[in-house]
Write an enzyme that holds these catalytic residues in place. Sequence first.
Site, PDB file in Angstrom:
ATOM      1  N   ASP A 148       0.869  -1.178   0.000  1.00 51.60           N
ATOM      2  CA  ASP A 148       0.000   0.000   0.000  1.00 51.60           C
ATOM      3  C   ASP A 148       0.902   1.223   0.000  1.00 51.60           C
ATOM      4  O   ASP A 148       2.100   1.135   0.294  1.00 51.60           O
ATOM      5  CB  ASP A 148      -0.898  -0.011   1.251  1.00 51.60           C
ATOM      6  CG  ASP A 148      -1.780   1.233   1.344  1.00 51.60           C
ATOM      7  OD1 ASP A 148      -2.288   1.682   0.287  1.00 51.60           O
ATOM      8  OD2 ASP A 148      -1.967   1.764   2.441  1.00 51.60           O
ATOM      9  N   SER A 149       0.306   2.372  -0.283  1.00 47.07           N
ATOM     10  CA  SER A 149       1.055   3.628  -0.221  1.00 47.07           C
ATOM     11  C   SER A 149       1.545   3.905   1.205  1.00 47.07           C
ATOM     12  O   SER A 149       2.481   4.653   1.407  1.00 47.07           O
ATOM     13  CB  SER A 149       0.158   4.766  -0.689  1.00 47.07           C
ATOM     14  OG  SER A 149      -1.035   4.763   0.082  1.00 47.07           O
ATOM     15  N   CYS A 184     -11.330   3.197  -0.234  1.00 44.64           N
ATOM     16  CA  CYS A 184      -9.984   3.615   0.166  1.00 44.64           C
ATOM     17  C   CYS A 184      -9.625   2.800   1.403  1.00 44.64           C
ATOM     18  O   CYS A 184     -10.483   2.569   2.265  1.00 44.64           O
ATOM     19  CB  CYS A 184      -9.981   5.112   0.483  1.00 44.64           C
ATOM     20  SG  CYS A 184      -8.498   5.692   1.303  1.00 44.64           S
ATOM     21  N   HIS A 224      -8.142   3.416   4.010  1.00 45.92           N
ATOM     22  CA  HIS A 224      -8.228   4.063   5.323  1.00 45.92           C
ATOM     23  C   HIS A 224      -9.649   4.090   5.883  1.00 45.92           C
ATOM     24  O   HIS A 224      -9.835   4.228   7.086  1.00 45.92           O
ATOM     25  CB  HIS A 224      -7.726   5.509   5.237  1.00 45.92           C
ATOM     26  CG  HIS A 224      -6.236   5.619   5.148  1.00 45.92           C
ATOM     27  ND1 HIS A 224      -5.510   5.085   4.111  1.00 45.92           N
ATOM     28  CD2 HIS A 224      -5.337   6.193   5.983  1.00 45.92           C
ATOM     29  CE1 HIS A 224      -4.228   5.336   4.311  1.00 45.92           C
ATOM     30  NE2 HIS A 224      -4.093   6.004   5.428  1.00 45.92           N
ATOM     31  N   CYS A 277      -4.220  -1.211  -2.111  1.00 49.90           N
ATOM     32  CA  CYS A 277      -4.392   0.243  -2.211  1.00 49.90           C
ATOM     33  C   CYS A 277      -5.357   0.481  -3.362  1.00 49.90           C
ATOM     34  O   CYS A 277      -5.122   0.022  -4.485  1.00 49.90           O
ATOM     35  CB  CYS A 277      -3.039   0.891  -2.504  1.00 49.90           C
ATOM     36  SG  CYS A 277      -3.125   2.667  -2.805  1.00 49.90           S
TER      37      CYS A 277
HETATM   38  N1  DGL Z   1      -4.103   3.700   0.191  1.00 44.84           N
HETATM   39  C1  DGL Z   1      -4.798   4.760  -0.498  1.00 44.84           C
HETATM   40  C2  DGL Z   1      -6.051   4.170  -1.161  1.00 44.84           C
HETATM   41  O1  DGL Z   1      -6.570   3.125  -0.786  1.00 44.84           O
HETATM   42  C3  DGL Z   1      -5.165   5.894   0.435  1.00 44.84           C
HETATM   43  C4  DGL Z   1      -3.983   6.726   0.891  1.00 44.84           C
HETATM   44  C5  DGL Z   1      -3.277   7.441  -0.231  1.00 44.84           C
HETATM   45  O2  DGL Z   1      -3.815   8.416  -0.784  1.00 44.84           O
HETATM   46  O3  DGL Z   1      -2.174   7.023  -0.556  1.00 44.84           O
HETATM   47  O4  DGL Z   1      -6.547   4.744  -2.089  1.00 44.84           O
END
Ligand code: DGL
Length: 274
Positions: free
Chosen positions: A11-12, A185, A187, A74
């Site tokens: 993930d990011s 997302c 989060h 992600c």
């Molecule tokens: N992990 C990203 C997503 O699911 C959210 C956080 C980001 O913007 O990197 O889209």
Amino acid sequence: MDRQAPIGIFDSGLGGLTVTRAIHDLLPHEQLVYLGDTARVPYGTRSPQTIIRYARSCARHLQRRGIKLLVVACNTVSAVALDMLRVELDIPVLGVIEPGARAAVSASQRGRIGVIATAGTVLSGAYPRAVAGCDSRSEVFAVPAPLLVPLAEEGWVDGQVPELVIDRYLTALAEQHVDAIVLGCTHYPLFRPLIDGRARVLCGGATKVVDSAEASAHELRDLLQDRGLAASESPGMRGELAMFVTDMPGRFGEVASRFLGRPVEGLRVEQIDL
Ligand code: DGL
């Protein structure tokens, strides 16, 4: 391919741990290797070219660790870079958007599906495309909900402030009379109790909230079985989770336990360079 090899997840940042949690709950005997690109988070506000470059470096790093399958935990990367990863890697690659879209289509009675996600995911049009791929009659209304990412990182997941923010985003979906809402997302599952409650108030009592993390874990189980890649289970054996981040491993414990939903003592976190 070795069935006992680990599954790579990236993930990011740390949001992908919500997907990791769902995978670990469903497949507790699988070895997992997680990479959070905490040096470059967020991806959701960046251009497709940059997201593709970042995604390629994360995937290659995990592949060098001998993974049998890659989960792109992600939504933003799944929206923008999944096709590239599937072409470039010689292992199966699972994103989180297709499972989320399929779960939304089965949850929605009237085919009016709302999505909250990062700006990058909304702009990519990935959710409407994925929903159209499984049900041509459903309509998708996607709303960017960027403020929820920093609130989740701060652990500000209940109370007045997130409620006001969530109301603002859900009101836009209520105006479209949606009856299912995808948490598009990684989060957003942290706000699940609040989103469930506010969705019932604003969009109607029958509104279903769909978490793409759970849907992805189920599709992963099927994919492992179909490809003969499921790790063999032996009584008492539990898979381990190895963690890698690209920055701030010290901050990891504090934030990661929120996303994983359990204390992280004893979990080894290593900082790496991509
Ligand atoms: N992990 C990203 C997503 O699911 C959210 C956080 C980001 O913007 O990197 O889209």
